[in-house]
Design a protein around this motif. Structure first.
Motif, PDB file in Angstrom:
ATOM      1  N   LYS A 124       0.847  -1.193   0.000  1.00 16.90           N
ATOM      2  CA  LYS A 124       0.000   0.000   0.000  1.00 16.90           C
ATOM      3  C   LYS A 124       0.883   1.243   0.000  1.00 16.90           C
ATOM      4  CE  LYS A 124      -4.088   1.396   2.536  1.00 16.90           C
ATOM      5  NZ  LYS A 124      -4.787   1.283   3.787  1.00 16.90           N
TER       6      LYS A 124
ATOM      7  N   ARG B 139       2.508   4.671   1.076  1.00 18.99           N
ATOM      8  CA  ARG B 139       2.556   5.209   2.428  1.00 18.99           C
ATOM      9  C   ARG B 139       1.550   6.333   2.640  1.00 18.99           C
ATOM     10  NH1 ARG B 139       8.475   6.680   4.113  1.00 18.99           N
ATOM     11  NH2 ARG B 139       8.390   7.693   2.109  1.00 18.99           N
TER      12      ARG B 139
ATOM     13  N   ASP C  62      -1.360   6.554   1.848  1.00 26.72           N
ATOM     14  CA  ASP C  62      -2.705   6.100   2.161  1.00 26.72           C
ATOM     15  C   ASP C  62      -2.812   5.561   3.576  1.00 26.72           C
ATOM     16  OD1 ASP C  62      -3.538   6.780  -0.318  1.00 26.72           O
ATOM     17  OD2 ASP C  62      -3.423   4.762  -1.155  1.00 26.72           O
ATOM     18  N   ARG C  63      -1.715   5.542   4.308  1.00 34.03           N
ATOM     19  CA  ARG C  63      -1.778   4.920   5.628  1.00 34.03           C
ATOM     20  C   ARG C  63      -2.587   5.766   6.597  1.00 34.03           C
ATOM     21  NH1 ARG C  63       3.463   2.327   8.003  1.00 34.03           N
ATOM     22  NH2 ARG C  63       1.868   1.503   9.378  1.00 34.03           N
ATOM     23  N   ASP C  64      -3.415   5.082   7.358  1.00 34.49           N
ATOM     24  CA  ASP C  64      -4.200   5.761   8.384  1.00 34.49           C
ATOM     25  C   ASP C  64      -3.323   5.884   9.634  1.00 34.49           C
ATOM     26  OD1 ASP C  64      -5.930   6.496  10.379  1.00 34.49           O
ATOM     27  OD2 ASP C  64      -7.535   5.139   9.725  1.00 34.49           O
TER      28      ASP C  64
ATOM     29  N   ASP D 282      -3.462   3.328  12.358  1.00 35.40           N
ATOM     30  CA  ASP D 282      -2.949   1.963  12.186  1.00 35.40           C
ATOM     31  C   ASP D 282      -1.455   1.849  12.476  1.00 35.40           C
ATOM     32  OD1 ASP D 282      -5.425   1.185  11.363  1.00 35.40           O
ATOM     33  OD2 ASP D 282      -4.976   1.394   9.220  1.00 35.40           O
ATOM     34  N   ILE D 283      -0.796   2.959  12.746  1.00 33.26           N
ATOM     35  CA  ILE D 283       0.665   2.959  12.889  1.00 33.26           C
ATOM     36  C   ILE D 283       1.036   2.630  14.334  1.00 33.26           C
ATOM     37  CG2 ILE D 283       2.705   4.447  12.745  1.00 33.26           C
ATOM     38  CD1 ILE D 283       1.181   5.886  10.432  1.00 33.26           C
TER      39      ILE D 283
ATOM     40  N   ALA E 152       5.352   7.698   7.565  1.00 30.93           N
ATOM     41  CA  ALA E 152       4.053   7.849   6.900  1.00 30.93           C
ATOM     42  C   ALA E 152       3.662   9.329   6.775  1.00 30.93           C
ATOM     43  CB  ALA E 152       2.987   7.089   7.683  1.00 30.93           C
TER      44      ALA E 152
END
Ligand code: SF4
Length: 214
Positions: A6, A8, A10-12, A15-16, A25
């Motif tokens: 995916k 980076r 787009d990372r929520d 979720d990290i 991110a």
């Protein structure tokens, strides 16, 4: 077929699960328009598990170039105030409500602009992720933008500075002024403004003692 990773961007942030991942991110964040003109994302600095988290407004000119928060004159003044209040610098995580420098170019100078409500709101998931990962015992807001980001638009720092407030889930929050406001205070008033900042940080030191893990 091999799974594609995916992107980076787009990372929520929710979720990290570590600060290094968060910085990586956030470097690609395009949630608001501030990434376009700033040099880089400036996330917080300090250890996961820091006992106090300080939240300012946004990185300034020096911070934007260095990629670290609070490295300019306001950061140096804050370091002095922390020392005078007896708060060890290595127990502090320093960050901002907004992670990109907002400015207006005037000739060669980049003049600070206050972030909008929408920009503060867009950046909030990064601040929430930092809070979740650092898990401080005491939260401190520096200036009106950080206070309004965490306490609402009607909150007035001048009325409540230095008070230990109950924030979400009972986390103590102490609002105070931004150190840059001390630097902007003219003449003899500056030393008084610095002492008032130290007095607010002494409230933070007291809250840290009361809320230290047993
Ligand atoms: S200011 Fe915050 S939300 Fe806006 S682009 Fe930068 S990191 Fe993303």
């Amino acid at each position: 077929m091999a799974a594609t990773s995916k992107p980076r961007r787009d990372r929520d942030p929710a979720d990290i699960d570590d600060l290094a991942g968060l910085r990586a991110a956030a470097a690609d964040c395009t949630r608001c328009g501030l990434y376009r003109d700033a040099t880089r994302t400036v996330c917080g600095a300090g250890p996961a598990g820091a006992s106090a988290m300080f939240v300012g407004e946004q990185p300034g000119d020096r911070e934007d170039l260095a990629g670290e928060p609070f490295v300019g004159p306001a950061g140096k003044l804050l370091d002095r105030a922390l020392r005078d209040a007896g708060i060890p610098r290595d127990e502090v995580y320093l960050t901002n409500a907004v992670k990109h420098f907002k400015f207006e170019q005037r000739g060669k100078r980049r003049i600070h602009q206050r972030p909008s409500v929408d920009e503060i709101r867009a950046c909030r998931p990064w601040l929430d992720a930092e809070l979740r990962l650092v898990r401080p015992n005491v939260l401190v807001t520096l200036g009106a933008t950080a206070a309004r980001a965490l306490l609402g638009a009607s909150f007035r720092v001048t009325r409540h500075r230095g008070e230990v407030l109950d924030w979400e889930d009972g986390l103590p929050l102490v609002p105070t002024v931004h150190p840059s406001s001390v630097l902007r205070t003219p003449g003899d008033g500056r030393s008084e403004a610095f002492d008032a900042l130290v007095a607010d940080l002494e409230s933070v030191a007291g809250a840290l003692r009361r809320h230290a893990p047993s």
